[in-house]
Design a protein around this motif. Structure first.
Motif, PDB file in Angstrom:
ATOM      1  N   LEU A  92     124.510  94.056  21.845  1.00 51.46           N
ATOM      2  CA  LEU A  92     125.163  95.077  22.662  1.00 51.46           C
ATOM      3  C   LEU A  92     124.093  95.795  23.464  1.00 51.46           C
ATOM      4  O   LEU A  92     123.135  96.316  22.898  1.00 51.46           O
ATOM      5  CB  LEU A  92     125.911  96.077  21.771  1.00 51.46           C
ATOM      6  N   ASP A  93     124.233  95.790  24.783  1.00 45.62           N
ATOM      7  CA  ASP A  93     123.354  96.570  25.661  1.00 45.62           C
ATOM      8  C   ASP A  93     124.176  97.685  26.285  1.00 45.62           C
ATOM      9  O   ASP A  93     125.296  97.438  26.754  1.00 45.62           O
ATOM     10  CB  ASP A  93     122.775  95.726  26.800  1.00 45.62           C
ATOM     11  N   ILE A  94     123.630  98.878  26.284  1.00 43.45           N
ATOM     12  CA  ILE A  94     124.263 100.015  26.945  1.00 43.45           C
ATOM     13  C   ILE A  94     123.453 100.276  28.211  1.00 43.45           C
ATOM     14  O   ILE A  94     122.249 100.542  28.141  1.00 43.45           O
ATOM     15  CB  ILE A  94     124.287 101.245  26.028  1.00 43.45           C
ATOM     16  N   LEU A  95     124.101 100.170  29.350  1.00 42.95           N
ATOM     17  CA  LEU A  95     123.425 100.320  30.638  1.00 42.95           C
ATOM     18  C   LEU A  95     123.593 101.736  31.164  1.00 42.95           C
ATOM     19  O   LEU A  95     124.681 102.310  31.064  1.00 42.95           O
ATOM     20  CB  LEU A  95     123.995  99.319  31.641  1.00 42.95           C
ATOM     21  N   GLY A  96     122.536 102.297  31.711  1.00 46.26           N
ATOM     22  CA  GLY A  96     122.598 103.640  32.265  1.00 46.26           C
ATOM     23  C   GLY A  96     121.227 104.258  32.326  1.00 46.26           C
ATOM     24  O   GLY A  96     120.213 103.573  32.270  1.00 46.26           O
TER      25      GLY A  96
END
Length: 109
Positions: A92-96
Motif C-alpha cells: 500500500l502506497d499513500i500518495l501526497g
C-alpha cells in the motif's frame, strides 16, 4: 494509519492478486479510535471500487483533493474483496505531501 505531520493525500496505490484483492474500499480520515462498527455505520469520505487488474498493477487511485487535506490519520475499510475468504494486500502506497512544507510525493508515517 497515523501521520507524523498533517498531510494532503492525493491518492493511493494498492497491490494485490486474484480473488483476495480488495474490491470495495471506504476511506475515512482523522478518526483515531475508528473501528469496524464505525466503518459500517458511517458515511465514508470516499468509496473506491478496485478491479483485479488495478490491484495487480498498482494503478494510482486519486482521492478527493478538497476533502483529503490536513489529514492526521487515514482509516481504510475493505468492505469486500473479489470472492476470497481473506483479503490480502501485498503493498500500500499513500500518495501526497505534508502540509507543512509541501514535502515529498509519498506521505510519511
Amino acid at each position: 494509519i497515523p501521520f507524523k505531520q498533517p498531510t494532503g493525500i492525493t491518492g493511493l496505490r494498492i497491490w494485490s492478486e486474484g480473488d483476495a484483492a480488495p474490491a470495495c474500499l471506504k476511506l475515512f480520515i482523522n478518526n483515531a479510535t475508528f473501528g469496524f462498527d464505525d466503518a459500517e455505520a458511517s458515511v465514508a469520505l470516499q468509496e473506491i471500487d478496485l478491479t483485479q487488474d488495478d490491484a495487480l498493477n498498482g494503478t494510482p487511485i486519486p482521492t478527493k483533493l478538497v476533502k483529503s487535506r490536513n489529514v492526521h490519520s487515514l482509516q481504510i475499510f475493505v468492505e469486500e474483496n473479489h470472492g476470497a475468504d481473506v483479503t490480502r494486500i501485498r503493498r500500500l502506497d499513500i500518495l501526497g505531501q505534508t502540509e507543512k512544507d509541501g514535502g515529498s510525493d509519498t506521505a510519511g508515517f
